[in-house]
Scaffold this active site. Structure first.
Site, PDB file in Angstrom:
ATOM      1  CE  LYS A  99      84.387   8.429  39.010  1.00  0.00           C
ATOM      2  NZ  LYS A  99      85.462   8.516  38.006  1.00  0.00           N
ATOM      3  CG  ASP A 114      87.946  11.382  37.452  1.00  0.00           C
ATOM      4  OD1 ASP A 114      88.796  11.176  38.219  1.00  0.00           O
ATOM      5  OD2 ASP A 114      86.831  10.982  37.368  1.00  0.00           O
TER       6      ASP A 114
END
Ligand code: ATR
Length: 275
Positions: free
Chosen positions: A68, A104
């Site tokens: 990420k 997220d």
């Protein structure tokens, strides 16, 4: 019609549930796009692999552990949420530009029942365990939902750095304070990796000190019921795992790529419960 090729990249990526989720929607919505794939990408050679996938005609990628931050670094353009969380879980390749965002936080928010947001988070004290990449996403979301945030992490310096970078008003707690003051919190969320299969158990808090009305959330969804959740339940607390957040972040990515809001149906959740 443009064929939008999508996939999840990670290392390892074999056990990712993202293909099940995306392909469920692709099939049920009769989308005219190829199946969503999973591709193992090692951190070494990440940039070359991304260029490869662009050459292969990929339009969008989900990015999972441990990539990420690399995805954050490779993006030409970043959303505000990615800038704040310093992470990218969704890439879009369009007009020669790499765009990165992080779904997220919105996945976390969408996983919560309205009454939990209203009664346990909004203007209430929320305890976050951990200060890694996942914690940043949760802290970002809790702040947007007007939660009053306290954070405990094994490495306190990480919380201090996070607080400075995110510019969010966070109370930094140590181990002893966390447990001594546990009853103050109406929402407790675990973002650490403690409790994953084959790893150490999560014994960070003693739920005997929590108030009965406290809502306990564990980001982990494998196993579906963690030791952390079991300990909370043993003290009559209500719990939730990370499965709905996983589906929520997937839905947000799906929308970014395809412009279609997929339904989070009970049938899909049921499919995942046995996957
Ligand atoms: P993610 O992207 O999933 O958040 P991460 O950035 O590696 O993963 O963060 C892992 C989190 O789990 C961190 O908060 C880490 O604590 P440290 O910052 O002190 O490393 C926490 N964690 C992992 N193993 C732990 C352990 N054995 N005890 C306590 N915390 C642990």
């Amino acid at each position: 019609m443009l064929f939008k090729k999508t996939a999840v990249i990670g290392h390892p990526v074999d056990h990712s549930l993202s293909p099940t989720i995306h392909n469920y929607w692709i099939k049920n919505l009769r989308m005219n796009v190829p199946d969503y794939k999973k591709i193992d990408v090692q951190p070494e050679g990440f940039n070359d692999e991304i260029n490869n996938l662009v050459d292969q005609g990929y339009y969008g990628l989900n990015v999972t552990v441990p990539l990420k931050e690399l995805a954050y670094k490779i993006a030409d353009q970043l959303s505000d949420v990615s800038k704040a969380t310093k992470a990218v879980n969704t890439l879009v390749f369009k007009n020669g530009i790499i765009f990165g965002t992080n779904t997220d936080p919105v996945g976390f928010e969408s996983s919560l029942a309205k009454n939990i947001i209203e009664n346990k988070i909004k203007n209430k004290k929320c305890l976050v365990l951990g200060a890694g990449g996942s914690a940043r996403a949760i802290i970002y979301a809790l702040d947007k939902m007007s939660g009053k945030i306290s954070v405990y992490n094994r490495t306190a310096e990480k919380v201090i750095a996070l607080k400075k970078e995110m510019k969010i008003n966070i109370e930094v707690l140590d181990d002893a304070e966390t447990n001594k003051r546990l009853e103050e919190f109406s929402f407790i969320v675990n973002t650490t990796s403690l409790g994953l299969p084959s790893g150490p158990q999560n014994d960070l808090v003693d739920f005997r000190n929590a108030t009965r009305s406290c809502f306990v959330y564990d980001l982990i969804y494998k196993p579906r019921e963690t030791g952390f959740m079991k300990q909370a339940q043993a003290n009559d607390l209500t719990v939730q795992n990370g499965l709905n957040m996983l589906v929520g972040q997937a839905a947000a990515s799906f929308y970014i790529w395809h412009g279609v809001n997929p339904k989070v149906s009970a049938d899909l959740i049921q499919t995942l419960a046995t996957d």
